[in-house]
Design an enzyme around this catalytic site. Sequence first.
Site, PDB file in Angstrom:
ATOM      1  N   HIS A  17     -23.810  -4.501   3.254  1.00 62.11           N
ATOM      2  CA  HIS A  17     -22.906  -4.338   2.110  1.00 62.11           C
ATOM      3  C   HIS A  17     -22.052  -3.080   2.312  1.00 62.11           C
ATOM      4  O   HIS A  17     -22.584  -2.033   2.673  1.00 62.11           O
ATOM      5  CB  HIS A  17     -23.759  -4.215   0.838  1.00 62.11           C
ATOM      6  CG  HIS A  17     -22.985  -3.956  -0.399  1.00 62.11           C
ATOM      7  ND1 HIS A  17     -23.255  -2.913  -1.243  1.00 62.11           N
ATOM      8  CD2 HIS A  17     -21.930  -4.609  -0.946  1.00 62.11           C
ATOM      9  CE1 HIS A  17     -22.412  -2.933  -2.270  1.00 62.11           C
ATOM     10  NE2 HIS A  17     -21.594  -3.951  -2.105  1.00 62.11           N
ATOM     11  N   HIS A  74     -13.992   2.071  -0.602  1.00 61.59           N
ATOM     12  CA  HIS A  74     -14.973   1.751  -1.634  1.00 61.59           C
ATOM     13  C   HIS A  74     -14.391   2.099  -3.001  1.00 61.59           C
ATOM     14  O   HIS A  74     -14.259   3.269  -3.334  1.00 61.59           O
ATOM     15  CB  HIS A  74     -16.269   2.531  -1.392  1.00 61.59           C
ATOM     16  CG  HIS A  74     -17.421   1.998  -2.200  1.00 61.59           C
ATOM     17  ND1 HIS A  74     -18.659   2.558  -2.200  1.00 61.59           N
ATOM     18  CD2 HIS A  74     -17.510   0.920  -3.014  1.00 61.59           C
ATOM     19  CE1 HIS A  74     -19.461   1.850  -2.988  1.00 61.59           C
ATOM     20  NE2 HIS A  74     -18.781   0.862  -3.497  1.00 61.59           N
TER      21      HIS A  74
HETATM   22  C1  LIG Z   1     -22.283  -9.411  -4.589  1.00 58.75           C
HETATM   23  O1  LIG Z   1     -21.906  -8.682  -3.470  1.00 58.75           O
HETATM   24  C2  LIG Z   1     -20.708  -9.095  -2.891  1.00 58.75           C
HETATM   25  C3  LIG Z   1     -20.485  -8.304  -1.696  1.00 58.75           C
HETATM   26  O2  LIG Z   1     -20.343  -6.980  -2.064  1.00 58.75           O
HETATM   27  C4  LIG Z   1     -19.572  -8.904  -3.829  1.00 58.75           C
HETATM   28  O3  LIG Z   1     -18.427  -9.528  -3.271  1.00 58.75           O
HETATM   29  C5  LIG Z   1     -19.874  -9.559  -5.127  1.00 58.75           C
HETATM   30  O4  LIG Z   1     -18.920  -9.148  -6.037  1.00 58.75           O
HETATM   31  C6  LIG Z   1     -21.232  -9.187  -5.636  1.00 58.75           C
HETATM   32  N1  LIG Z   1     -21.459  -9.954  -6.822  1.00 58.75           N
HETATM   33  C7  LIG Z   1     -21.085  -9.526  -8.035  1.00 58.75           C
HETATM   34  C8  LIG Z   1     -21.411 -10.423  -9.170  1.00 58.75           C
HETATM   35  O5  LIG Z   1     -20.540  -8.477  -8.202  1.00 58.75           O
END
Ligand SMILES: *[C@@H]1O[C@H](CO)[C@@H](O)[C@H](O)[C@H]1NC(C)=O
Length: 301
Positions: A47, A93
């Site tokens: 991530h 970020h």
């Molecule tokens: C889950 O992680 C992914 C990768 O960072 C991101 O695109 C996604 O927004 C995340 N899910 C939520 C609900 O924020």
Amino acid sequence: MLGLSALLPLLVVPFASAAPKSRATTCNGHAELCDRSYGNVTFMGSHDSFAYSDDPLALARDQEVDIPSQLDLGVRLLQAQSHMNGDDLHFCHTSCILFDGGKVVDYLTVVKTWLDSNTEEVLTLLFTNPEAVSLTDVWKPAFDDSGISDLVYVPPNLPMKQSDWPTLGDMIDSGKRVVVFMDADSDPSQVDFILPEFDMIWETPYGYTDDSFPCSIDRTSNAQSTADHMYMINHSLNLKIGDITISDPGEADTTNGVDSIVAAADKCVSYSEDNTYPSFVLLDFVNLGDAKAAVDKLNGF
Ligand SMILES: *[C@@H]1O[C@H](CO)[C@@H](O)[C@H](O)[C@H]1NC(C)=O
Ligand SMILES: *[C@@H]1O[C@H](CO)[C@@H](O)[C@H](O)[C@H]1NC(C)=O
């Protein structure tokens, strides 16, 4: 001798094209994975892969080690968030003031270099595009200039069902061993290799502060049934300080341990609607814990 070496290319070329293709013998580290469909493999994911720093005071970091180190640890999905910084597409970020991971083209060049020296590896890239940056004018040139476009897999039809994907062996043999997904504003009619994530992958919620990691389907599109989707678990534990959520490296040893990852994957199996484990396990601080062992276990090793 001179005569023979001049003749050799003439002799070799026709036979070479008729000979059976050389088959990959190890795929993502395991011979068994060569015959396994891409849709039936669990991959370790990083991530905010670009947001690495060994400075504990860099609160916007989600990783501690650089991209080649992450890949060497077994990461096979790199996630990153894009933002324009002046005229250039960067990975940042939230904002480039908070954490600037540099130009996307430079990041992709690093990845390409690693792929060139690791030829039996299939890698997934998952990029976000919150500013709806142009696919043709900005994204594609970044892929092209890094040289990575030549390695990117273009599916024969969309959306691909989980069961439609080729085997890792086929992908490695064909040289098309990079899969690119984008969360928003992808359009395969403009750039055929940038694939719409949620038509093919559903995700659990992100930003957990609950260390029991309850499963649920958070983001998906209705392009196909849940059973035909692959899915990704966002397996990072965030610390909530008032309204601010930060990832907590202090917890990562436990969160990225075999028990926590396998337990979270087990909870999601019933949501998959076809009894499968997640395709992608997305983690912060991939150098902490034992995620490679967890992913190996989910793959049956
Ligand atoms: C889950 O992680 C992914 C990768 O960072 C991101 O695109 C996604 O927004 C995340 N899910 C939520 C609900 O924020
Ligand atoms: C792959 O298939 C096996 C057998 O059906 C299943 O147990 C496993 O969960 C699958 N993994 C993924 C990532 O689909």
